[in-house]
Design a protein around this motif. Structure first.
Motif, PDB file in Angstrom:
ATOM      1  N   CYS A 158     -30.446 -14.750 -38.791  1.00  0.00           N
ATOM      2  CA  CYS A 158     -29.531 -15.547 -39.609  1.00  0.00           C
ATOM      3  C   CYS A 158     -29.708 -17.034 -39.317  1.00  0.00           C
ATOM      4  CB  CYS A 158     -28.079 -15.133 -39.353  1.00  0.00           C
ATOM      5  SG  CYS A 158     -27.518 -15.499 -37.681  1.00  0.00           S
ATOM      6  N   ALA A 159     -28.947 -17.858 -40.019  1.00  0.00           N
ATOM      7  CA  ALA A 159     -29.022 -19.312 -39.851  1.00  0.00           C
ATOM      8  C   ALA A 159     -28.645 -19.738 -38.439  1.00  0.00           C
ATOM      9  CB  ALA A 159     -28.110 -19.996 -40.869  1.00  0.00           C
ATOM     10  N   SER A 160     -27.764 -18.996 -37.796  1.00  0.00           N
ATOM     11  CA  SER A 160     -27.372 -19.307 -36.423  1.00  0.00           C
ATOM     12  C   SER A 160     -28.559 -19.169 -35.476  1.00  0.00           C
ATOM     13  CB  SER A 160     -26.238 -18.379 -35.980  1.00  0.00           C
ATOM     14  OG  SER A 160     -25.792 -18.699 -34.694  1.00  0.00           O
ATOM     15  N   CYS A 161     -29.387 -18.155 -35.704  1.00  0.00           N
ATOM     16  CA  CYS A 161     -30.602 -17.968 -34.898  1.00  0.00           C
ATOM     17  C   CYS A 161     -31.555 -19.144 -35.097  1.00  0.00           C
ATOM     18  CB  CYS A 161     -31.310 -16.673 -35.288  1.00  0.00           C
ATOM     19  SG  CYS A 161     -30.295 -15.194 -35.192  1.00  0.00           S
ATOM     20  N   GLU A 162     -31.699 -19.576 -36.347  1.00  0.00           N
ATOM     21  CA  GLU A 162     -32.562 -20.729 -36.646  1.00  0.00           C
ATOM     22  C   GLU A 162     -32.100 -21.964 -35.886  1.00  0.00           C
ATOM     23  OE1 GLU A 162     -33.554 -19.577 -41.318  1.00  0.00           O
ATOM     24  OE2 GLU A 162     -32.160 -21.182 -40.859  1.00  0.00           O
ATOM     25  N   GLN A 163     -30.791 -22.204 -35.902  1.00  0.00           N
ATOM     26  CA  GLN A 163     -30.232 -23.368 -35.216  1.00  0.00           C
ATOM     27  C   GLN A 163     -30.483 -23.294 -33.714  1.00  0.00           C
ATOM     28  OE1 GLN A 163     -28.788 -26.152 -36.357  1.00  0.00           O
ATOM     29  NE2 GLN A 163     -29.052 -25.535 -38.483  1.00  0.00           N
ATOM     30  N   HIS A 164     -30.373 -22.096 -33.160  1.00  0.00           N
ATOM     31  CA  HIS A 164     -30.578 -21.926 -31.721  1.00  0.00           C
ATOM     32  C   HIS A 164     -32.017 -22.262 -31.337  1.00  0.00           C
ATOM     33  CE1 HIS A 164     -30.007 -19.198 -27.956  1.00  0.00           C
ATOM     34  NE2 HIS A 164     -29.845 -20.455 -27.684  1.00  0.00           N
ATOM     35  N   VAL A 165     -32.973 -21.750 -32.099  1.00  0.00           N
ATOM     36  CA  VAL A 165     -34.388 -22.027 -31.830  1.00  0.00           C
ATOM     37  C   VAL A 165     -34.684 -23.512 -32.010  1.00  0.00           C
ATOM     38  CG1 VAL A 165     -36.753 -21.633 -32.665  1.00  0.00           C
ATOM     39  CG2 VAL A 165     -35.184 -19.698 -32.369  1.00  0.00           C
ATOM     40  N   THR A 166     -34.199 -24.093 -33.105  1.00  0.00           N
ATOM     41  CA  THR A 166     -34.416 -25.517 -33.376  1.00  0.00           C
ATOM     42  C   THR A 166     -33.865 -26.373 -32.252  1.00  0.00           C
ATOM     43  OG1 THR A 166     -34.349 -25.132 -35.760  1.00  0.00           O
ATOM     44  CG2 THR A 166     -33.952 -27.387 -35.024  1.00  0.00           C
ATOM     45  N   HIS A 167     -32.678 -26.059 -31.802  1.00  0.00           N
ATOM     46  CA  HIS A 167     -32.025 -26.824 -30.728  1.00  0.00           C
ATOM     47  C   HIS A 167     -32.847 -26.765 -29.444  1.00  0.00           C
ATOM     48  CE1 HIS A 167     -28.979 -27.614 -27.580  1.00  0.00           C
ATOM     49  NE2 HIS A 167     -28.540 -28.483 -28.461  1.00  0.00           N
ATOM     50  N   ALA A 168     -33.360 -25.576 -29.108  1.00  0.00           N
ATOM     51  CA  ALA A 168     -34.148 -25.404 -27.884  1.00  0.00           C
ATOM     52  C   ALA A 168     -35.458 -26.196 -27.939  1.00  0.00           C
ATOM     53  CB  ALA A 168     -34.438 -23.926 -27.645  1.00  0.00           C
ATOM     54  N   VAL A 169     -36.134 -26.164 -29.087  1.00  0.00           N
ATOM     55  CA  VAL A 169     -37.421 -26.861 -29.219  1.00  0.00           C
ATOM     56  C   VAL A 169     -37.230 -28.373 -29.210  1.00  0.00           C
ATOM     57  CG1 VAL A 169     -39.430 -27.234 -30.725  1.00  0.00           C
ATOM     58  CG2 VAL A 169     -38.520 -24.921 -30.406  1.00  0.00           C
ATOM     59  N   LYS A 170     -36.162 -28.854 -29.837  1.00  0.00           N
ATOM     60  CA  LYS A 170     -35.919 -30.297 -29.903  1.00  0.00           C
ATOM     61  C   LYS A 170     -35.598 -30.919 -28.548  1.00  0.00           C
ATOM     62  CE  LYS A 170     -34.520 -31.027 -34.702  1.00  0.00           C
ATOM     63  NZ  LYS A 170     -33.413 -31.394 -35.585  1.00  0.00           N
ATOM     64  N   LYS A 171     -35.319 -30.098 -27.556  1.00  0.00           N
ATOM     65  CA  LYS A 171     -35.081 -30.618 -26.212  1.00  0.00           C
ATOM     66  C   LYS A 171     -36.368 -31.170 -25.589  1.00  0.00           C
ATOM     67  CE  LYS A 171     -31.204 -27.702 -24.753  1.00  0.00           C
ATOM     68  NZ  LYS A 171     -30.799 -26.605 -23.844  1.00  0.00           N
ATOM     69  N   LEU A 172     -37.503 -30.691 -26.079  1.00  0.00           N
ATOM     70  CA  LEU A 172     -38.795 -31.120 -25.534  1.00  0.00           C
ATOM     71  C   LEU A 172     -39.137 -32.531 -25.995  1.00  0.00           C
ATOM     72  CD1 LEU A 172     -40.809 -27.844 -26.255  1.00  0.00           C
ATOM     73  CD2 LEU A 172     -39.891 -28.564 -24.036  1.00  0.00           C
ATOM     74  N   GLU A 173     -39.938 -33.226 -25.189  1.00  0.00           N
ATOM     75  CA  GLU A 173     -40.433 -34.549 -25.562  1.00  0.00           C
ATOM     76  C   GLU A 173     -41.531 -34.399 -26.618  1.00  0.00           C
ATOM     77  OE1 GLU A 173     -39.326 -37.534 -24.613  1.00  0.00           O
ATOM     78  OE2 GLU A 173     -37.784 -36.574 -23.390  1.00  0.00           O
ATOM     79  N   GLY A 174     -41.635 -35.368 -27.500  1.00  0.00           N
ATOM     80  CA  GLY A 174     -42.736 -35.416 -28.457  1.00  0.00           C
ATOM     81  C   GLY A 174     -42.594 -34.527 -29.677  1.00  0.00           C
ATOM     82  N   ILE A 175     -41.406 -33.965 -29.905  1.00  0.00           N
ATOM     83  CA  ILE A 175     -41.196 -33.106 -31.083  1.00  0.00           C
ATOM     84  C   ILE A 175     -40.887 -34.007 -32.281  1.00  0.00           C
ATOM     85  CG2 ILE A 175     -39.822 -31.273 -32.127  1.00  0.00           C
ATOM     86  CD1 ILE A 175     -41.593 -30.340 -29.790  1.00  0.00           C
ATOM     87  N   VAL A 176     -41.707 -33.914 -33.311  1.00  0.00           N
ATOM     88  CA  VAL A 176     -41.526 -34.720 -34.523  1.00  0.00           C
ATOM     89  C   VAL A 176     -40.613 -33.987 -35.507  1.00  0.00           C
ATOM     90  CG1 VAL A 176     -42.692 -35.849 -36.475  1.00  0.00           C
ATOM     91  CG2 VAL A 176     -43.801 -35.787 -34.219  1.00  0.00           C
ATOM     92  N   ASN A 177     -40.871 -32.696 -35.708  1.00  0.00           N
ATOM     93  CA  ASN A 177     -40.084 -31.925 -36.655  1.00  0.00           C
ATOM     94  C   ASN A 177     -40.123 -30.442 -36.297  1.00  0.00           C
ATOM     95  OD1 ASN A 177     -38.469 -31.642 -38.999  1.00  0.00           O
ATOM     96  ND2 ASN A 177     -40.247 -30.983 -40.171  1.00  0.00           N
ATOM     97  N   VAL A 178     -39.006 -29.739 -36.551  1.00  0.00           N
ATOM     98  CA  VAL A 178     -38.927 -28.292 -36.318  1.00  0.00           C
ATOM     99  C   VAL A 178     -38.308 -27.654 -37.556  1.00  0.00           C
ATOM    100  CG1 VAL A 178     -38.036 -26.445 -34.847  1.00  0.00           C
ATOM    101  CG2 VAL A 178     -38.468 -28.686 -33.863  1.00  0.00           C
ATOM    102  N   ALA A 179     -38.937 -26.606 -38.059  1.00  0.00           N
ATOM    103  CA  ALA A 179     -38.385 -25.860 -39.195  1.00  0.00           C
ATOM    104  C   ALA A 179     -38.443 -24.371 -38.863  1.00  0.00           C
ATOM    105  CB  ALA A 179     -39.175 -26.158 -40.463  1.00  0.00           C
ATOM    106  N   ALA A 180     -37.293 -23.831 -38.421  1.00  0.00           N
ATOM    107  CA  ALA A 180     -37.210 -22.398 -38.110  1.00  0.00           C
ATOM    108  C   ALA A 180     -36.680 -21.656 -39.335  1.00  0.00           C
ATOM    109  CB  ALA A 180     -36.284 -22.173 -36.921  1.00  0.00           C
ATOM    110  N   SER A 181     -37.238 -20.490 -39.594  1.00  0.00           N
ATOM    111  CA  SER A 181     -36.809 -19.686 -40.741  1.00  0.00           C
ATOM    112  C   SER A 181     -36.699 -18.223 -40.334  1.00  0.00           C
ATOM    113  CB  SER A 181     -37.799 -19.821 -41.890  1.00  0.00           C
ATOM    114  OG  SER A 181     -37.512 -18.891 -42.918  1.00  0.00           O
ATOM    115  N   PHE A 182     -35.479 -17.674 -40.423  1.00  0.00           N
ATOM    116  CA  PHE A 182     -35.318 -16.252 -40.098  1.00  0.00           C
ATOM    117  C   PHE A 182     -35.894 -15.393 -41.220  1.00  0.00           C
ATOM    118  CE2 PHE A 182     -31.486 -16.771 -42.672  1.00  0.00           C
ATOM    119  CZ  PHE A 182     -31.327 -15.542 -43.298  1.00  0.00           C
TER     120      PHE A 182
END
Length: 201
Positions: free
Chosen positions: A141-165
Motif C-alpha cells: 500500500c501507499a504506507s509501505c511506499e512512504q516507509h521505503v522512501t523515507h528510509a532511502v532518503k536518509k542516505l547522502e546523495g539521494i536525488v529522487n526516490v519513487a517507490a511503487s507497491f
C-alpha cells in the motif's frame, strides 16, 4: 442467541474487521515512530483480504446500527424506560463507526506521519548520477511506499526516490560518489521489505 448478544458481536466484529483491513499498513508507521523497521512487512499477507474485511466491517457495523434503530423504534412505540447497555448506545455506535472509517482509510493518509527528510543535493559531476530500479517484495500500500522512501532518503546523495507497491519496485536516482547501490539496498531491506532483484536503467 439473543438480539442483544448478536448486536454486541456485530459491533465488535465490525471493529476488528476494520482494524484488520489496514493491518498491513499500520506497522510501517508504528515502526517509524518506534525507530524500528525489520518486521514491518510481517502482515503484508493480509493485503489480498482487505476488500473482504472492509465489506465485513461495513455489514457488521451496519447490522449493529440496524439493531439499534429497531430497538429505538420499539422503545418509542412502547415507551420502555429500561436503560440500554453501553454497547447499545448511540455514542458507542458512533465511536465504533468513526474508528472503523479512520482505520479503513488509514493507507490514504498515512503519509502525514512521515517527516520530509529530503536533503539538498549539490551535484558536482553529472556523470556521477545514476538511476537504479530495485524490485522490492512485500509492499502492499501507499504506507509501505512512504516507509521505503523515507528510509532511502536518509542516505547522502539521494536525488529522487519513487517507490511503487503496484509495480513492486523502487526507482532511485543518486550520486554514486556519495552513496552506493549496496547502501540503498540495505536501506530498503532495513524496512522489512526485501530487494529481490535490481537492474540498472
Amino acid at each position: 442467541m439473543s438480539t442483544e448478544e448478536t448486536s454486541k458481536k456485530a459491533a465488535y466484529t465490525g471493529l476488528f474487521a476494520a482494524v484488520a483491513a489496514s493491518s498491513c499498513c499500520i506497522p510501517p508507521v508504528i515502526a517509524l515512530i518506534a525507530g524500528v523497521g525489520g518486521s514491518t512487512s510481517a502482515l503484508s499477507w493480509m493485503e489480498p483480504f482487505r476488500p473482504y474485511l472492509i465489506v465485513l466491517a461495513i455489514v457488521a457495523i451496519g447490522y449493529a446500527w440496524y439493531d439499534y434503530l429497531k430497538q429505538k423504534k420499539v422503545e418509542d412505540c412502547c415507551e420502555i424506560d429500561a436503560k440500554p447497555k453501553w454497547f447499545q448506545t448511540k455514542g458507542f455506535l458512533i465511536g465504533i463507526t468513526l474508528f472503523a472509517v479512520i482505520s479503513i482509510s488509514f493507507p490514504y493518509y498515512s503519509h502525514i506521519f512521515y517527516p520530509d527528510n529530503k536533503k539538498e543535493i549539490v551535484i558536482v559531476n553529472q556523470s556521477n548520477i545514476q538511476t537504479v530500479n530495485f524490485d522490492v517484495q512485500g509492499m502492499t500500500c501507499a504506507s509501505c511506499e512512504q516507509h521505503v522512501t523515507h528510509a532511502v532518503k536518509k542516505l547522502e546523495g539521494i536525488v529522487n526516490v519513487a517507490a511503487s507497491f503496484e509495480k513492486a519496485n523502487t526507482k532511485v536516482e543518486f550520486d554514486d560518489s556519495k552513496t552506493s547501490k549496496e547502501d540503498i539496498e540495505k536501506a530498503i531491506n532495513s524496512t522489512g521489505y526485501k530487494v529481490i532483484d535490481k537492474e540498472e536503467n
